[in-house]
Design a protein around this motif. Structure first.
Motif, PDB file in Angstrom:
ATOM      1  N   VAL A 443      -6.271  22.107   7.424  1.00 26.95           N
ATOM      2  CA  VAL A 443      -6.389  20.702   7.848  1.00 26.95           C
ATOM      3  C   VAL A 443      -5.106  19.970   7.472  1.00 26.95           C
ATOM      4  N   HIS A 444      -4.624  19.124   8.370  1.00 30.22           N
ATOM      5  CA  HIS A 444      -3.481  18.249   8.094  1.00 30.22           C
ATOM      6  C   HIS A 444      -3.805  16.864   8.637  1.00 30.22           C
ATOM      7  N   ILE A 445      -3.466  15.817   7.866  1.00 33.67           N
ATOM      8  CA  ILE A 445      -3.716  14.439   8.305  1.00 33.67           C
ATOM      9  C   ILE A 445      -2.382  13.705   8.399  1.00 33.67           C
ATOM     10  N   ASP A 446      -2.140  13.096   9.540  1.00 35.39           N
ATOM     11  CA  ASP A 446      -0.926  12.312   9.739  1.00 35.39           C
ATOM     12  C   ASP A 446      -1.026  11.043   8.895  1.00 35.39           C
ATOM     13  N   GLU A 447      -0.064  10.830   8.013  1.00 37.73           N
ATOM     14  CA  GLU A 447      -0.163   9.706   7.077  1.00 37.73           C
ATOM     15  C   GLU A 447       0.077   8.358   7.744  1.00 37.73           C
ATOM     16  N   ALA A 491      -2.494  11.137   2.185  1.00 41.00           N
ATOM     17  CA  ALA A 491      -2.398  10.127   3.241  1.00 41.00           C
ATOM     18  C   ALA A 491      -2.886   8.754   2.788  1.00 41.00           C
ATOM     19  N   GLY A 492      -3.345   8.655   1.548  1.00 40.89           N
ATOM     20  CA  GLY A 492      -3.763   7.360   1.021  1.00 40.89           C
ATOM     21  C   GLY A 492      -5.147   6.934   1.458  1.00 40.89           C
ATOM     22  N   ILE A 493      -5.974   7.884   1.902  1.00 39.15           N
ATOM     23  CA  ILE A 493      -7.337   7.552   2.339  1.00 39.15           C
ATOM     24  C   ILE A 493      -8.283   7.504   1.142  1.00 39.15           C
ATOM     25  N   VAL A 494      -8.043   8.359   0.151  1.00 39.04           N
ATOM     26  CA  VAL A 494      -8.759   8.251  -1.117  1.00 39.04           C
ATOM     27  C   VAL A 494      -7.728   8.001  -2.210  1.00 39.04           C
ATOM     28  N   ASP A 495      -8.151   7.343  -3.274  1.00 42.79           N
ATOM     29  CA  ASP A 495      -7.220   7.057  -4.365  1.00 42.79           C
ATOM     30  C   ASP A 495      -7.252   8.181  -5.394  1.00 42.79           C
ATOM     31  N   ARG A 497      -8.692   8.414  -8.066  1.00 47.11           N
ATOM     32  CA  ARG A 497     -10.021   8.651  -8.634  1.00 47.11           C
ATOM     33  C   ARG A 497     -10.957   9.312  -7.650  1.00 47.11           C
ATOM     34  N   GLY A 498     -10.467   9.570  -6.433  1.00 45.01           N
ATOM     35  CA  GLY A 498     -11.289  10.213  -5.415  1.00 45.01           C
ATOM     36  C   GLY A 498     -12.135   9.257  -4.614  1.00 45.01           C
ATOM     37  N   LYS A 499     -11.918   7.944  -4.777  1.00 45.58           N
ATOM     38  CA  LYS A 499     -12.708   6.944  -4.060  1.00 45.58           C
ATOM     39  C   LYS A 499     -12.065   6.617  -2.713  1.00 45.58           C
ATOM     40  N   PHE A 500     -12.879   6.500  -1.670  1.00 49.93           N
ATOM     41  CA  PHE A 500     -12.369   6.113  -0.359  1.00 49.93           C
ATOM     42  C   PHE A 500     -11.882   4.669  -0.395  1.00 49.93           C
ATOM     43  N   LYS A 501     -10.721   4.452   0.200  1.00 45.33           N
ATOM     44  CA  LYS A 501     -10.186   3.101   0.306  1.00 45.33           C
ATOM     45  C   LYS A 501     -10.768   2.429   1.540  1.00 45.33           C
ATOM     46  N   LYS A 502     -11.171   1.205   1.396  1.00 46.73           N
ATOM     47  CA  LYS A 502     -11.787   0.469   2.505  1.00 46.73           C
ATOM     48  C   LYS A 502     -10.738  -0.367   3.225  1.00 46.73           C
ATOM     49  N   GLY A 503     -11.035  -0.682   4.468  1.00 47.92           N
ATOM     50  CA  GLY A 503     -10.155  -1.557   5.231  1.00 47.92           C
ATOM     51  C   GLY A 503      -9.003  -0.849   5.912  1.00 47.92           C
ATOM     52  N   LEU A 504      -8.979   0.474   5.916  1.00 50.72           N
ATOM     53  CA  LEU A 504      -7.909   1.205   6.607  1.00 50.72           C
ATOM     54  C   LEU A 504      -8.180   1.220   8.103  1.00 50.72           C
ATOM     55  N   PHE A 656       3.029  16.287 -13.425  1.00 47.16           N
ATOM     56  CA  PHE A 656       3.117  17.027 -12.153  1.00 47.16           C
ATOM     57  C   PHE A 656       4.439  16.729 -11.433  1.00 47.16           C
ATOM     58  N   GLU A 657       5.521  17.015 -12.107  1.00 45.94           N
ATOM     59  CA  GLU A 657       6.850  16.696 -11.594  1.00 45.94           C
ATOM     60  C   GLU A 657       7.209  17.472 -10.329  1.00 45.94           C
ATOM     61  N   HIS A 658       6.686  18.667 -10.189  1.00 46.17           N
ATOM     62  CA  HIS A 658       7.096  19.506  -9.061  1.00 46.17           C
ATOM     63  C   HIS A 658       6.487  19.077  -7.729  1.00 46.17           C
ATOM     64  N   ILE A 659       5.450  18.254  -7.756  1.00 51.39           N
ATOM     65  CA  ILE A 659       4.891  17.733  -6.495  1.00 51.39           C
ATOM     66  C   ILE A 659       4.848  16.204  -6.535  1.00 51.39           C
ATOM     67  N   ALA A 660       5.701  15.586  -7.380  1.00 51.20           N
ATOM     68  CA  ALA A 660       5.717  14.124  -7.535  1.00 51.20           C
ATOM     69  C   ALA A 660       5.969  13.414  -6.205  1.00 51.20           C
ATOM     70  N   HIS A 661       6.782  14.026  -5.343  1.00 49.30           N
ATOM     71  CA  HIS A 661       7.129  13.393  -4.068  1.00 49.30           C
ATOM     72  C   HIS A 661       5.945  13.305  -3.115  1.00 49.30           C
ATOM     73  N   LEU A 662       4.880  14.027  -3.397  1.00 50.39           N
ATOM     74  CA  LEU A 662       3.697  14.008  -2.533  1.00 50.39           C
ATOM     75  C   LEU A 662       2.629  13.032  -3.013  1.00 50.39           C
ATOM     76  N   ILE A 663       2.766  12.551  -4.246  1.00 49.75           N
ATOM     77  CA  ILE A 663       1.740  11.687  -4.826  1.00 49.75           C
ATOM     78  C   ILE A 663       1.931  10.258  -4.333  1.00 49.75           C
ATOM     79  N   PRO A 664       0.965   9.685  -3.611  1.00 48.64           N
ATOM     80  CA  PRO A 664       1.128   8.328  -3.071  1.00 48.64           C
ATOM     81  C   PRO A 664       1.014   7.261  -4.166  1.00 48.64           C
ATOM     82  N   ASN A 665       1.851   6.226  -4.050  1.00 53.32           N
ATOM     83  CA  ASN A 665       1.783   5.063  -4.943  1.00 53.32           C
ATOM     84  C   ASN A 665       1.732   5.456  -6.412  1.00 53.32           C
ATOM     85  N   ARG A 666       2.571   6.409  -6.740  1.00 54.19           N
ATOM     86  CA  ARG A 666       2.484   6.969  -8.088  1.00 54.19           C
ATOM     87  C   ARG A 666       2.698   5.930  -9.180  1.00 54.19           C
TER      88      ARG A 666
END
Length: 677
Positions: A443-447, A491-495, A497-504, A656-666
């Protein structure tokens, strides 16, 4: 309002509430499980046979009974009555076996769909790797030519053969007693029973198979060059068998099938509980695995064009619970503190003692276990990957329903295990399923657009590569579940904490019957006529599983005084198909340079094959396992706190420095305040 009941279908793991009065075949179809039928449900083809499992299944909180299905009808009884041999061969009885097109749901029920009835067979991904193995089998053949007995030398048949073996094997006389070395040799009783007739029919020219240079286990007429053996990995979910030529090491056949014990529980603790609570529980679990092993042996022998009686040895591995069920050892003490197994050292037992249908004099070797829930499969993984011969610190992880971890190098090895639950393999996820045609596997989601694309087992390319993609998807398997959760986070759909973000801005993000969810496939793309989402509860299930695995790894690292491993090795069929970058993004595995994360396939099966073909490796792993330090996670006072930190994506405090570039709103995320320390 129509009354509803719970139907659980194994081994697929699908479950759900269905209307009372619905046929099992219709219920299966509604739950995304195909059951064969070619007679338009007229009870004439028998392709849709299923088994009703009886008993209390605490894992699912149901009581399953035969009378929770409608009574056996006239047509159904007539079909089954005409096939007494089938029922006898399978050990089934009418009422236990049903035609799924005829029986109606009247109560909660657990149904076992046999392989021959499954419309879509699971893909078992446990292939053997090419390996250079030094061939030193425990079974060797020797050609012996003897003079027939006469009145001058009426020596007994066994002693005559043993004396001939003394020359063929290059044995020397033993010590001060001046006894010949053949005096130390034994002959298996079953082999002895036919020895005299075999020698005379062969005119005293025979090939003798000797196990460990200690015991004669087969005598064949004339000159015979090849011997055969099988290595088996008994996983909680799948069983993989590899048939080998013991002389050349050649892999002749590989067979695999789902572990039939899944019917009694998807994880090891559920099966232990079933064995404890049901008087015949151990017997059922033991017979189930022995039956499957015999089936795989027959299939492999047919592929290799040999007889099963020509197989002289098997090496078997499995986790501690599978180990006990195989050997018919009650696992009750494994399920209770202090979680003590019956035995740690390796076991050798005659095939006939276990009911395994190879040469009855053949040997069954089971590798040693290491700890309560670190079994012979981990021993085999160590044997295959050899962390005990390295200077670097390697972390080996066998990812499955129960994860086993080994960390260290030639100086020190530590190990532990943790239940991750069946969520990683599709169970306990609303539309989860095991790897089979129709299951999403990537699965891949376009951000930017928040639109998904996915790959389906049995279909080439991504769904977006096809002009019309309809009716292809049945559910989502483990590798795609990991992908989905990682992509929702990236893609920023969950934060975090694993919670779905509303208003997207996406109609795929919606509030469903059980909370917020993200729809991966619309109903017209599926074969079940329903949208397939990843729900808030699904995300939670993955959080719990990944937190358990990460905390186990972090505990071993801390115990070894390490911040991170030099190399991570992912073993097991499932571990080989997950995307390592996405696994690290959600915090399933510790931070490490991605180029040093490797998937090695079925290392347990490889280790079993090595032990089959090289008897010296059995001694090596027996020694190594006794040096492995065992660490029980429940004894760690920090476990619960570390577990809670690990439920965040990728972690509440690890950098998690090796995947830091993938973490949204770090930096912006307040939950990530410790990331930059």
């Amino acid at each position: 309002m129509t009354k509803k009941h719970t139907v659980i279908l194994q081994p697929s793991g699908r479950r759900g509430q269905v209307d009372e009065g619905m046929s099992i075949r219709a219920a299966a179809r509604e739950l995304g499980v195909e059951i064969e039928s070619i007679c338009a449900e007229n009870a004439t083809c028998g392709k849709c046979m299923v088994l009703v499992e009886e008993g209390r299944f605490e894992k699912y909180n149901i009581n399953s009974k035969r009378d929770h299905l409608s009574p056996v009808g006239v047509e159904e009884r007539a079909y089954l009555t005409r096939r007494p041999k089938l029922l006898k061969d399978k050990g089934w009885e009418i009422g236990q076996v049903r035609l799924s097109c005829q029986c109606k749901v009247l109560g909660d029920v657990l149904i076992n769909v046999p392989e021959e009835s499954r419309g879509n067979k699971q893909i078992v991904r446990k292939s053997a790797r090419e390996r250079a193995i030094e061939i030193k089998p425990s079974v060797r053949k020797y050609y012996v030519s003897m003079t027939p007995p006469n009145l001058e030398r009426p020596i007994a048949d066994w002693e005559r053969l043993a004396k001939g073996l003394e020359t063929a094997m290059g044995l020397v006389r033993r010590g001060e007693e001046n006894l010949p070395r053949w005096f130390d040799l034994n002959i298996d009783y079953q082999c002895l029973r036919v020895l005299s007739s075999t020698l005379r029919e062969a005119k005293w020219n025979v090939t003798v198979s000797v196990w460990q240079d200690q015991e004669v286990i087969e005598v064949q007429a004339g000159y015979v060059e090849d011997s055969y053996g099988a290595a088996v990995d008994i996983g909680s979910t799948t069983v993989a068998l590899y048939l080998c030529n013991l002389r050349t090491g050649e892999l002749l056949a590989a067979e695999s099938e789902m572990n039939p014990q899944i019917v009694y529980g998807e994880d090891v603790m559920s099966r232990i509980q079933y064995a404890i609570e049901n008087k015949d529980g151990l017997e059922k679990l033991h017979k189930a695995i022995i039956g499957t092993l015999n089936k795989l042996l027959k299939q492999a022998a047919k592929t290799a064009r040999i007889k099963t009686e020509e197989i002289l040895e098997m090496v078997l591995v499995g986790n501690s619970t599978m180990h006990h069920f195989l050997l018919n050892l009650h696992p009750k003490d494994l399920g209770l503190a202090p979680f003590v197994p019956a035995i740690h050292k390796s076991v050798d037992v005659k095939a006939r003692e276990l009911g395994l249908q190879i040469n009855s004099s053949g040997n069954i070797h089971v590798l040693p276990t290491i700890a309560s829930f670190v079994g012979a499969d981990t021993s085999a993984m160590i044997l295959a990957e050899e962390p005990h011969k390295q200077d670097e610190n390697w972390l080996l992880i066998d990812v499955g329903t129960n994860a086993e971890l080994v960390l260290g190098n030639r100086k020190r090895l530590v190990c532990t295990s943790t239940p991750t639950g069946p969520a990683l393999e599709g169970a306990h996820v609303e539309y989860g399923m095991r790897a089979a045609p129709g299951a999403m596997e990537r699965v891949h989601i376009d951000e930017t657009t928040l639109e998904p694309k996915y790959k389906v087992i049995g279909v080439d390319g991504w769904n977006t590569d096809h002009a019309e993609f309809k009716g292809q998807v049945k559910g989502i398997c483990g590798s795609a579940i990991i992908d989905s959760v990682a992509e929702l986070f990236r893609a920023g759909i969950v934060d975090s904490r694993g919670k779905f973000k509303k208003g997207l801005n996406s109609d795929r993000i919606r509030e469903g019957e059980s909370g917020w969810e993200y729809v991966i496939a619309w109903s017209e793309e599926t074969s079940i006529g329903r949208d397939i989402p990843i729900t808030q509860q699904d995300v939670r299930q993955i959080q719990l599983a990944k937190a358990a695995l990460f905390t186990a790894a972090r505990t071993l690292l801390k115990r070894s005084g390490l911040q991170s491993p030099d190399k991570i090795i992912l073993a097991g069929g499932f571990g080989s198909y997950i995307d390592k970058e996405k696994a690290m993004l959600i915090g399933l595995i510790p931070d490490c340079a991605l180029e040093n994360v490797y998937a090695v396939g079925n290392a347990a099966g490889d280790g079993a094959r090595i032990a089959l073909l090289n008897v010296e490796k059995r001694k090596e792993i027996e020694s190594v396992t006794r040096r492995v330090e065992r660490f029980e996670l429940p004894t760690d006072p920090e476990f619960q706190n570390q577990f809670m930190l690990a439920t965040s994506f990728p972690h509440m405090s690890e950098p998690f420095e090796h995947i830091a570039h993938l973490i949204p709103n770090r930096v912006a995320d307040p939950m990530a305040k410790n990331f930059m320390k």
